[in-house]
Design a protein around this motif. Structure first.
Motif, short mmCIF file in Angstrom:
data_model
loop_
_atom_site.label_atom_id
_atom_site.label_comp_id
_atom_site.label_asym_id
_atom_site.label_seq_id
_atom_site.Cartn_x
_atom_site.Cartn_y
_atom_site.Cartn_z
N GLN A 311 9.45 -21.79 29.38
CA GLN A 311 9.35 -22.49 28.10
C GLN A 311 9.82 -23.94 28.25
O GLN A 311 9.18 -24.87 27.73
N PHE A 312 10.93 -24.12 28.94
CA PHE A 312 11.48 -25.47 29.14
C PHE A 312 10.44 -26.41 29.76
O PHE A 312 10.27 -27.55 29.32
N GLN A 313 9.73 -25.93 30.77
CA GLN A 313 8.75 -26.76 31.45
C GLN A 313 7.64 -27.21 30.51
O GLN A 313 7.18 -28.37 30.56
N VAL A 314 7.19 -26.31 29.62
CA VAL A 314 6.13 -26.66 28.67
C VAL A 314 6.64 -27.68 27.66
O VAL A 314 6.00 -28.72 27.41
N TYR A 315 7.79 -27.41 27.05
CA TYR A 315 8.35 -28.32 26.04
C TYR A 315 8.64 -29.70 26.66
O TYR A 315 8.40 -30.73 26.03
N LYS A 316 9.16 -29.70 27.87
CA LYS A 316 9.48 -30.95 28.57
C LYS A 316 8.21 -31.77 28.81
O LYS A 316 8.18 -32.99 28.57
N GLN A 317 7.15 -31.12 29.26
CA GLN A 317 5.90 -31.83 29.54
C GLN A 317 5.30 -32.42 28.27
O GLN A 317 4.77 -33.54 28.29
N VAL A 318 5.36 -31.69 27.17
CA VAL A 318 4.85 -32.21 25.90
C VAL A 318 5.66 -33.42 25.47
O VAL A 318 5.10 -34.46 25.08
N ALA A 319 6.98 -33.31 25.54
CA ALA A 319 7.85 -34.41 25.14
C ALA A 319 7.59 -35.66 25.98
O ALA A 319 7.49 -36.78 25.46
N GLU A 320 7.46 -35.48 27.29
CA GLU A 320 7.21 -36.62 28.18
C GLU A 320 5.84 -37.23 27.94
O GLU A 320 5.69 -38.46 27.96
N ALA A 321 4.83 -36.39 27.70
CA ALA A 321 3.48 -36.89 27.47
C ALA A 321 3.40 -37.75 26.21
O ALA A 321 2.61 -38.70 26.13
N MET A 322 4.22 -37.42 25.21
CA MET A 322 4.19 -38.15 23.94
C MET A 322 5.01 -39.45 24.00
O MET A 322 5.01 -40.22 23.04
N GLU A 323 5.72 -39.67 25.10
CA GLU A 323 6.38 -40.94 25.37
C GLU A 323 7.22 -41.47 24.20
O GLU A 323 7.04 -42.60 23.73
N GLY A 324 8.11 -40.63 23.71
CA GLY A 324 9.04 -41.07 22.67
C GLY A 324 8.58 -40.79 21.26
O GLY A 324 9.37 -40.91 20.30
N LYS A 325 7.29 -40.46 21.06
CA LYS A 325 6.83 -40.08 19.73
C LYS A 325 7.39 -38.71 19.37
O LYS A 325 7.61 -37.88 20.25
N LYS A 326 7.60 -38.49 18.10
CA LYS A 326 8.24 -37.25 17.65
C LYS A 326 7.36 -36.04 17.95
O LYS A 326 6.14 -36.05 17.73
N VAL A 327 8.00 -34.97 18.45
CA VAL A 327 7.34 -33.70 18.71
C VAL A 327 8.12 -32.61 17.97
O VAL A 327 9.23 -32.27 18.35
N ILE A 328 7.53 -32.08 16.91
CA ILE A 328 8.19 -31.05 16.11
C ILE A 328 7.69 -29.68 16.58
O ILE A 328 6.51 -29.36 16.44
N ILE A 329 8.60 -28.92 17.17
CA ILE A 329 8.23 -27.61 17.72
C ILE A 329 8.71 -26.51 16.79
O ILE A 329 9.91 -26.41 16.50
N ARG A 330 7.79 -25.72 16.31
CA ARG A 330 8.15 -24.58 15.45
C ARG A 330 8.60 -23.42 16.33
O ARG A 330 7.91 -23.06 17.29
N THR A 331 9.72 -22.84 16.00
CA THR A 331 10.18 -21.68 16.77
C THR A 331 9.25 -20.49 16.51
O THR A 331 8.44 -20.50 15.58
N LEU A 332 9.40 -19.51 17.34
CA LEU A 332 8.52 -18.35 17.39
C LEU A 332 8.11 -17.83 16.01
O LEU A 332 8.95 -17.45 15.20
N ASP A 333 6.80 -17.82 15.75
CA ASP A 333 6.26 -17.29 14.49
C ASP A 333 5.32 -16.13 14.81
O ASP A 333 4.13 -16.17 14.51
N ILE A 334 5.88 -15.13 15.47
CA ILE A 334 5.09 -13.95 15.83
C ILE A 334 5.08 -12.98 14.65
O ILE A 334 5.94 -13.05 13.78
N GLY A 335 4.13 -12.07 14.63
CA GLY A 335 4.01 -11.11 13.54
C GLY A 335 2.79 -11.39 12.70
O GLY A 335 1.99 -12.27 13.01
N ALA A 336 2.60 -10.63 11.63
CA ALA A 336 1.41 -10.75 10.77
C ALA A 336 0.16 -10.59 11.62
O ALA A 336 0.00 -9.58 12.30
N ASP A 337 -0.73 -11.61 11.66
CA ASP A 337 -1.96 -11.49 12.45
C ASP A 337 -1.78 -11.96 13.88
O ASP A 337 -2.73 -12.00 14.66
N LYS A 338 -0.54 -12.33 14.25
CA LYS A 338 -0.26 -12.76 15.63
C LYS A 338 0.67 -11.73 16.26
O LYS A 338 1.88 -11.76 16.06
#
Length: 541
Positions: A311-338
């Motif tokens: 998970q860390f590697q994915v979040y890190k890559q997204v944050a770095e790719a956005m180069e300082g722009k805000k990245v709002i990550i929603r925590t796990l929303d499993i259940g219902a139709d997922k």
């Protein structure tokens, strides 16, 4: 010229030849077999091959449409492994019936059960059960469906399309979809929107091969389907199509421009994504940041829990790719139709209102802490914010913050740097709206999830085709709730955004800004369209 009316999925125009996909149900007859063991092994081989095909479809859909759209194939894989489904097939084979007949009979049996259920989520599973059963039968009978092979760009006309059929089509040769059945919230409709392909559903017409190869027009703006139009009509629609393309070209000129109205009011326009590969679309469409990263797709795309490091590697890559722009990550929303089978979540009468999202995380704190640890580690590499879904009480926030404090303390012990992480919540229930003044005092920001808020407020399942005429996201109650949340958030000195599908509704853009919303987060293709709308507004008028 013949004109038919349907419900539009994507507002665009298509002109071209019709390709009818008329499903001819193959009659599967029962044949007596002698070697039960061999027949079971034949079925097992077909099941393994079906798993491989579904995984290939998942990968194809992920690359072309994103994880959110590809998730349906995870559902199909889970249904393929459902023990009740498999037991029924094995029991029939043990009665010395051929595997093809056992599968198709089992599929019809379970599809009938699902379609008669009161729960609309389970009703939708009827089509999925039939889809995987037909896939197994094709494999067992070594049948290839050549309907998916398109020689030229065409308008696809069918009774209905399953997600599997939709993804298998070469999207470069699909001008539009037209189906006699289906709803605007079906999986196929979602795929069509993600593919930016004009689509109509629930078109009242007879499906016949006589219209095959005829010229037709699909008008996604009005919901009209015109077959064999006259030359003047074709000419008029070609001009409209050219104007449509010119508008798209002009939108590209807005890249790098500010999201500011004529009178100087500013708003953030962010993008919603489902996985790392979607970041490219965010950057191409010049979004100011990521307003919703659906982290649950890291869980849905696999058979075991993702580790902290993964998970860390994915979040890190997204944050770095956005180069300082805000990245709002929603925590796990499993259940219902997922659903992910390894979570071992019991079947529920009403999963949309059941064991899901933050309820699972607080019930399984070690699972939650693993994700939070990965998120806070990644925060040192960019501008990461964390957002918690399905909050209904102050007590939930207090429990979350206690776990967050534990995670931070453990990271400090490990000498791991963390960033200054904003923490917010999603407002998705009437309960959260009513106490948003109290909730706002506990967090850094509020983000309104209009999809769930609308269905919970109106007591309408948004995936129930029978209730589409009642499902009204413009309902005054919804708009008042949004205004109430904005006001309560601002009174507490917090910023308020919207990340549901309603954010892309141009009819409401000006009203949202007048309400005082600070941020609108939409699918990447809509970023420049919203910017164009904002820059033409004058709120003094």
């Amino acid at each position: 010229m013949k004109k038919y009316i349907g419900k539009s999925i994507y507002n665009s125009i298509a002109i071209g030849k019709i390709k009818v996909l008329e499903k001819k149900d193959k009659v599967i007859k029962p044949n007596q077999i002698e070697d039960i063991g061999a027949e079971k092994q034949r079925f097992e081989s077909a099941k393994t091959k079906a798993h491989k095909q579904l995984q290939d479809l998942y990968i194809k859909a992920s690359k072309e449409l994103g994880e959110d759209s590809a998730a349906i194939f995870d559902v199909h894989k889970m249904l393929l492994d459902d023990q009740d489904y498999l037991d029924f097939i094995y029991n029939m084979i043990e009665q010395k019936v051929n595997a093809e007949y056992a599968v198709i009979t089992t599929g019809d049996h379970f599809a009938s059960i699902f379609s008669e259920m009161d729960n609309d989520y389970m009703k939708e599973r009827a089509a999925d059960i039939k889809d995987i059963s037909e896939r197994l039968v094709r494999i067992l009978s070594n049948t290839i469906n050549n309907d998916y092979i398109l020689e030229e760009p065409v308008i696809i006309v069918a009774d209905d399309l399953t997600p599997s059929e939709t993804v298998q089509l070469d999207k470069e040769k699909v001008l539009a979809f037209v189906t006699l059945r289906g709803s605007t919230n079906s999986h196929t409709a979602i795929l069509a929107r993600m593919m930016s392909i004009p689509a109509l559903v629930s078109v009242k017409m007879e499906l016949t091969e006589h219209i095959d190869n005829q010229i037709a027009i699909v008008d996604g703006n009005t919901g009209e389907f015109l077959i064999n139009p006259d030359p003047d009509t074709i000419c008029n629609f070609k001009k409209m199509k050219e104007e449509e393309q010119e508008k798209k070209r002009l939108l590209q000129a807005l890249k790098g421009k500010e999201n500011v109205t004529l009178d100087g009011t500013r708003i953030n326009i962010f993008a919603n994504i489902g996985n790392l590969s979607d970041v490219d679309a965010v950057l191409k469409n010049d979004a100011g940041g990521i307003g919703l990263f659906r982290s649950e797709f890291l869980y849905l795309e696999r058979d075991t829990y993702p580790t902290e490091e993964e998970q860390f590697q994915v979040y890190k890559q997204v944050a770095e790719a956005m180069e300082g722009k805000k990245v709002i990550i929603r925590t796990l929303d499993i259940g219902a139709d997922k659903q992910a089978s390894y979570f071992n979540i019991d079947k529920e009468e009403n999963p949309a209102m059941g064991y899901r999202a933050i309820r699972i995380c607080l019930d399984r704190p070690e699972l939650f802490k693993t994700q939070l640890t990965a998120l806070f580690r990644a925060s040192a590499f960019g501008n990461i914010a964390v957002m918690y879904p399905m909050i209904i009480s102050v007590e939930e926030i207090e429990k979350i913050m206690k776990i967050v404090d534990e995670v931070k303390a453990e990271l400090i012990e490990r000498n791991i740097k963390i960033g200054n992480v904003e923490q917010g919540i999603m407002i998705e229930t009437p309960a959260a709206v009513m106490i948003s003044d109290l909730l706002a005092k506990k967090v850094d920001f509020l983000s309104i999830g209009t999809n769930d808020l609308t269905q919970y407020t109106l007591a309408i399942d948004r995936q129930n085709q029978k209730l589409e005429n009642y499902y009204n996201p413009h309902h005054e109650a919804i708009l008042r709730m949004i205004k109430q949340v904005v006001d309560n958030g601002h009174k507490a000195g917090k910023w308020v955004g919207i990340c549901g599908e309603l954010g892309a509704d141009l009819v409401l853009t000006e009203e949202f800004i007048r309400m005082g919303l600070d941020e609108i987060s939409v699918a990447p293709p809509y970023v420049l369209t919203i910017r164009d709308k904002v820059r033409k507004m004058d709120l003094t008028k």
